[in-house]
Scaffold this active site. Structure first.
Site, short mmCIF file in Angstrom:
data_model
loop_
_atom_site.label_atom_id
_atom_site.label_comp_id
_atom_site.label_asym_id
_atom_site.label_seq_id
_atom_site.Cartn_x
_atom_site.Cartn_y
_atom_site.Cartn_z
N VAL A 64 0.81 -1.22 0.00
CA VAL A 64 0.00 0.00 0.00
C VAL A 64 0.84 1.28 0.00
O VAL A 64 0.32 2.37 -0.15
CB VAL A 64 -1.02 0.02 1.18
N ASN A 90 -4.20 0.93 8.35
CA ASN A 90 -3.53 0.41 9.54
C ASN A 90 -2.08 -0.01 9.28
O ASN A 90 -1.26 0.02 10.21
CB ASN A 90 -4.34 -0.79 10.06
N SER A 142 -0.55 7.25 16.11
CA SER A 142 0.12 6.79 17.33
C SER A 142 0.25 7.98 18.26
O SER A 142 0.37 9.12 17.79
CB SER A 142 1.52 6.26 17.00
N TYR A 155 9.43 7.54 12.75
CA TYR A 155 8.08 7.02 13.02
C TYR A 155 7.15 8.14 13.50
O TYR A 155 6.01 8.28 13.03
CB TYR A 155 8.20 5.91 14.07
N ALA A 156 7.65 8.97 14.42
CA ALA A 156 6.84 10.09 14.95
C ALA A 156 6.46 11.05 13.83
O ALA A 156 5.31 11.52 13.75
CB ALA A 156 7.60 10.82 16.05
N ALA A 157 7.42 11.32 12.93
CA ALA A 157 7.13 12.22 11.80
C ALA A 157 6.05 11.62 10.90
O ALA A 157 5.13 12.32 10.46
CB ALA A 157 8.41 12.47 11.00
N SER A 158 6.13 10.31 10.67
CA SER A 158 5.13 9.67 9.80
C SER A 158 3.74 9.74 10.44
O SER A 158 2.74 9.99 9.76
CB SER A 158 5.52 8.22 9.50
N LYS A 159 3.69 9.54 11.75
CA LYS A 159 2.38 9.51 12.43
C LYS A 159 1.83 10.93 12.63
O LYS A 159 0.61 11.14 12.59
CB LYS A 159 2.49 8.77 13.77
N ILE A 188 0.81 -0.97 22.60
CA ILE A 188 -0.09 -2.11 22.39
C ILE A 188 0.75 -3.36 22.15
O ILE A 188 1.72 -3.32 21.37
CB ILE A 188 -0.99 -1.87 21.14
P1 NDP Z 1 2.46 -5.44 13.11
O1 NDP Z 1 3.91 -5.30 12.78
O2 NDP Z 1 2.02 -6.52 14.03
O3 NDP Z 1 1.62 -5.59 11.74
C1 NDP Z 1 1.83 -4.70 10.67
C2 NDP Z 1 0.90 -5.06 9.53
O4 NDP Z 1 1.13 -4.14 8.45
C3 NDP Z 1 1.12 -6.46 8.98
O5 NDP Z 1 -0.13 -7.04 8.67
C4 NDP Z 1 1.92 -6.20 7.69
O6 NDP Z 1 1.63 -7.20 6.72
C5 NDP Z 1 1.34 -4.86 7.25
N1 NDP Z 1 2.18 -4.07 6.35
C6 NDP Z 1 3.35 -3.45 6.64
N2 NDP Z 1 3.81 -2.78 5.57
C7 NDP Z 1 2.92 -2.96 4.58
C8 NDP Z 1 2.84 -2.53 3.24
N3 NDP Z 1 3.76 -1.74 2.68
N4 NDP Z 1 1.76 -2.90 2.49
C9 NDP Z 1 0.80 -3.70 3.03
N5 NDP Z 1 0.82 -4.14 4.30
C10 NDP Z 1 1.87 -3.79 5.06
O7 NDP Z 1 2.01 -3.99 13.63
P2 NDP Z 1 0.89 -3.56 14.70
O8 NDP Z 1 -0.32 -4.40 14.54
O9 NDP Z 1 1.54 -3.42 16.00
O10 NDP Z 1 0.59 -2.08 14.16
C11 NDP Z 1 -0.48 -1.77 13.30
C12 NDP Z 1 -0.57 -0.25 13.18
O11 NDP Z 1 -0.75 0.30 14.48
C13 NDP Z 1 0.68 0.41 12.61
O12 NDP Z 1 0.32 1.50 11.80
C14 NDP Z 1 1.41 0.89 13.85
O13 NDP Z 1 2.26 1.99 13.56
C15 NDP Z 1 0.23 1.30 14.72
N6 NDP Z 1 0.53 1.37 16.14
C16 NDP Z 1 1.01 0.27 16.81
C17 NDP Z 1 1.29 0.39 18.17
C18 NDP Z 1 1.82 -0.76 18.97
O14 NDP Z 1 2.22 -0.53 20.14
N7 NDP Z 1 1.84 -1.98 18.47
C19 NDP Z 1 1.08 1.65 18.90
C20 NDP Z 1 0.58 2.72 18.09
C21 NDP Z 1 0.32 2.57 16.77
P3 NDP Z 1 2.71 -8.26 6.15
O15 NDP Z 1 3.86 -8.33 7.11
O16 NDP Z 1 1.92 -9.52 6.04
O17 NDP Z 1 3.10 -7.69 4.84
#
Ligand code: NDP
Length: 248
Positions: A64, A90, A142, A155-159, A188
């Site tokens: 994406v 997400n 975030s 990461y902070a800049a992106s969010k 989380i």
């Molecule tokens: P995970 O690393 O567990 O999962 C990340 C997901 O994103 C995977 O399903 C991965 O799929 C997918 N992904 C990554 N890059 C791409 C890409 N270029 N295209 C399509 N899919 C992609 O992360 P979390 O569940 O922890 O985080 C989810 C969101 O929540 C993120 O945006 C994160 O920044 C945000 N967040 C998380 C926090 C935390 O403490 N965990 C706190 C605050 C925000 P695959 O590997 O199968 O390609």
């Protein structure tokens, strides 16, 4: 059910928060199109879990952060599902380093994935939501995008960028019934935070008034709120969910 017969696209739902959102949405009667970067066993297993809940569900391989790939993903979903009512952006990554050591590649990769993907997907879905005259877009930010964090300038800049982008889209799209909001989780427990050493985890938890990390399902419940009619007059907000951390 809060999302009965709606269709949602959820990016990055092969695990973690995205998967939890997909499961909660399905529980509320929502059909789910989701993606990860490749089609693998993990994707097939999430697909099966969702289908077993009685909704239409399909996983797609899509990067994406790539404009063309996002366009093709949305086009295929619209052909397969007919309409899309909800988009949850997400997908996200981290690549932490102190500013002193952070490389240009680390900065570009994280901003290029986390922020650009939100642009690519919103751009791809906007014409169909505009035409149908309704839609809910939830972008996963975030608390780090609000408060900043050590070793996470990229990461902070992106969010933080996601907040500005969402608020601008909210203004442009509100008159067509399309709501755009940010859900900003704190700490989380997912794969993303699995490598945090136990001592650091305990230090972080001490800073959280609720004294514990959040769960992916807790994020998912707040996402149901922002995606459903429960929040029908809410757009352009940033909803922190971080156990009461003061600087968020
Ligand atoms: P995970 O690393 O567990 O999962 C990340 C997901 O994103 C995977 O399903 C991965 O799929 C997918 N992904 C990554 N890059 C791409 C890409 N270029 N295209 C399509 N899919 C992609 O992360 P979390 O569940 O922890 O985080 C989810 C969101 O929540 C993120 O945006 C994160 O920044 C945000 N967040 C998380 C926090 C935390 O403490 N965990 C706190 C605050 C925000 P695959 O590997 O199968 O390609």
């Amino acid at each position: 059910m809060l999302l009965q017969d709606k269709t949602a696209i959820i990016t990055g739902a092969t695990r973690g928060i995205g998967r939890a959102i997909a499961l909660r949405f399905a529980q509320e009667g929502c059909h789910i199109a989701f993606c990860g970067r490749e089609r693998n066993e993990r994707m097939a297993s999430v697909e099966q879990e969702l289908q077993a809940m009685g909704v239409k569900a399909r996983g797609y391989a899509a990067d994406v952060a790539d404009y063309q790939s996002a366009q093709e993903f949305v086009k295929t979903v619209l052909a397969d599902f007919g309409t899309v009512d909800i988009l949850v952006n997400n997908a996200g990554i981290t690549d932490d380093a102190a500013l002193k050591r952070m490389t240009e590649e680390q900065f570009d990769r994280v901003v290029g994935t986390n922020l650009k993907s939100v642009f690519c997907m919103t751009k791809a879905i906007q014409p169909s939501m505009w035409k149908q005259g309704h839609g809910a877009i939830v972008n996963i930010g975030s608390v780090v995008g609000i408060a900043g964090n050590y070793n996470q300038a990229n990461y902070a800049a992106s969010k933080a960028g996601i907040i500005g982008f969402t608020k601008s889209c909210a203004k442009e799209l509100a008159a067509r019934g399309i709501r755009c909001n940010v859900l900003a989780p704190g700490f989380i427990e997912t794969d993303m935070t699995a490598d945090v050493p136990p001592e650091l985890m305990s230090t972080w938890c001490q800073r959280i008034p609720m004294k514990r990390p959040g769960t992916a399902d807790e994020v998912a419940k707040a996402c149901v709120f922002l995606a459903s009619d429960l929040s029908s007059y809410i757009t352009s907000v940033v909803l922190p969910m971080c156990g009461g951390m003061e600087d968020a």
